[in-house]
Scaffold this motif. Structure first.
Motif, PDB file in Angstrom:
ATOM      1  N   GLN A 107     -12.996   4.837   4.443  1.00  0.00           N
ATOM      2  CA  GLN A 107     -12.484   4.320   5.714  1.00  0.00           C
ATOM      3  C   GLN A 107     -13.438   3.274   6.291  1.00  0.00           C
ATOM      4  O   GLN A 107     -12.997   2.246   6.809  1.00  0.00           O
ATOM      5  CB  GLN A 107     -12.278   5.449   6.720  1.00  0.00           C
ATOM      6  N   VAL A 117     -12.898   0.076   4.407  1.00  0.00           N
ATOM      7  CA  VAL A 117     -11.648  -0.587   4.802  1.00  0.00           C
ATOM      8  C   VAL A 117     -11.822  -1.286   6.149  1.00  0.00           C
ATOM      9  O   VAL A 117     -11.452  -2.450   6.317  1.00  0.00           O
ATOM     10  CB  VAL A 117     -10.478   0.426   4.852  1.00  0.00           C
ATOM     11  N   VAL A 118     -12.403  -0.583   7.106  1.00  0.00           N
ATOM     12  CA  VAL A 118     -12.606  -1.177   8.429  1.00  0.00           C
ATOM     13  C   VAL A 118     -13.545  -2.370   8.328  1.00  0.00           C
ATOM     14  O   VAL A 118     -13.300  -3.423   8.933  1.00  0.00           O
ATOM     15  CB  VAL A 118     -13.144  -0.122   9.432  1.00  0.00           C
ATOM     16  N   GLY A 157     -13.951  -4.305   5.783  1.00  0.00           N
ATOM     17  CA  GLY A 157     -13.188  -5.386   5.170  1.00  0.00           C
ATOM     18  C   GLY A 157     -12.247  -6.048   6.159  1.00  0.00           C
ATOM     19  O   GLY A 157     -12.105  -7.276   6.192  1.00  0.00           O
ATOM     20  N   GLN A 158     -11.593  -5.245   6.998  1.00  0.00           N
ATOM     21  CA  GLN A 158     -10.665  -5.798   7.996  1.00  0.00           C
ATOM     22  C   GLN A 158     -11.415  -6.652   9.019  1.00  0.00           C
ATOM     23  O   GLN A 158     -10.934  -7.705   9.435  1.00  0.00           O
ATOM     24  CB  GLN A 158      -9.899  -4.670   8.689  1.00  0.00           C
ATOM     25  N   GLU A 217     -12.285  -9.924   7.368  1.00  0.00           N
ATOM     26  CA  GLU A 217     -11.120 -10.805   7.242  1.00  0.00           C
ATOM     27  C   GLU A 217     -10.906 -11.608   8.522  1.00  0.00           C
ATOM     28  O   GLU A 217     -10.629 -12.801   8.481  1.00  0.00           O
ATOM     29  CB  GLU A 217      -9.855  -9.982   6.959  1.00  0.00           C
ATOM     30  N   GLN A 218     -11.044 -10.955   9.654  1.00  0.00           N
ATOM     31  CA  GLN A 218     -10.779 -11.629  10.922  1.00  0.00           C
ATOM     32  C   GLN A 218     -11.928 -12.535  11.352  1.00  0.00           C
ATOM     33  O   GLN A 218     -11.711 -13.553  12.002  1.00  0.00           O
ATOM     34  CB  GLN A 218     -10.492 -10.590  12.002  1.00  0.00           C
ATOM     35  N   GLY A 249      -3.014 -11.724   7.705  1.00  0.00           N
ATOM     36  CA  GLY A 249      -3.246 -10.334   7.319  1.00  0.00           C
ATOM     37  C   GLY A 249      -2.576  -9.926   6.028  1.00  0.00           C
ATOM     38  O   GLY A 249      -3.212  -9.439   5.114  1.00  0.00           O
ATOM     39  N   LYS A 250      -1.295 -10.084   5.919  1.00  0.00           N
ATOM     40  CA  LYS A 250      -0.557  -9.728   4.698  1.00  0.00           C
ATOM     41  C   LYS A 250       0.485 -10.791   4.427  1.00  0.00           C
ATOM     42  O   LYS A 250       1.141 -11.232   5.373  1.00  0.00           O
ATOM     43  CB  LYS A 250       0.145  -8.370   4.840  1.00  0.00           C
ATOM     44  N   ASP A 272      -4.830 -13.247   3.898  1.00  0.00           N
ATOM     45  CA  ASP A 272      -5.567 -13.050   5.140  1.00  0.00           C
ATOM     46  C   ASP A 272      -5.450 -14.230   6.104  1.00  0.00           C
ATOM     47  O   ASP A 272      -5.180 -14.043   7.284  1.00  0.00           O
ATOM     48  CB  ASP A 272      -7.043 -12.772   4.839  1.00  0.00           C
ATOM     49  N   GLU A 323      -7.802 -15.665   0.937  1.00  0.00           N
ATOM     50  CA  GLU A 323      -7.873 -14.212   0.834  1.00  0.00           C
ATOM     51  C   GLU A 323      -9.352 -13.840   0.884  1.00  0.00           C
ATOM     52  O   GLU A 323     -10.141 -14.296   0.060  1.00  0.00           O
ATOM     53  CB  GLU A 323      -7.236 -13.722  -0.474  1.00  0.00           C
TER      54      GLU A 323
END
Length: 133
Positions: free
Chosen positions: A48, A51-52, A54-55, A58-59, A78-79, A82, A101
């Motif tokens: 988790q 994942v967080v 990575g998110q 991305e932003q 996002g999908k 990115d 991406e």
């Protein structure tokens, strides 16, 4: 009568040994199960966090110093990708559109991301003006 007493003692000792062995086995299984649950929780928490992280990356990617485009020209989607960068948008003359991406760590493109990359590289991209009456 002595033979009967010996047999009774042997039976009682055998039962006690089986009960103790069963309880030890049950205790061992319980300890292993508890450890397995603990390990699974740790692994889940670790995933988790990845994942967080990575998110967030991305932003924030357009604001990193090594990002090759202007942050003001990047738009987060996002999908399935990115970012979309509209090169030249700040000058009001878009010269190029770049799909970005963002990957962190050892992550690689998903199958859908690879298909999108291939479609773009093969020129299977269109522009559509959709108007409603």
């Amino acid at each position: 009568m002595r033979d009967g007493s010996v047999v009774l003692i042997v039976v009682i000792v055998t039962i006690v040994v089986f009960v103790v062995a069963f309880m030890m086995g049950a205790l061992t299984v319980a300890v292993r199960l508890k450890q397995g649950i603990r390990d699974a929780r740790r692994d889940t928490a670790k995933r988790q966090r990845a994942v967080v992280g990575g998110q967030v990356s991305e932003q924030l990617a357009p604001f990193f110093p090594d990002f090759p485009y202007r942050p003001s020209e990047a738009r987060f989607i996002g999908k399935p990708v990115d970012l979309v960068v509209f090169v030249g948008m700040d000058a009001r003359r878009i010269e190029k559109v770049v799909f970005v991406e963002v990957k962190t760590g050892t992550s690689t493109l998903s199958a859908q991301e690879r298909h999108l990359r291939d479609a773009i590289e093969q020129g299977r991209v269109e522009f559509l003006t959709y108007s409603r009456p």
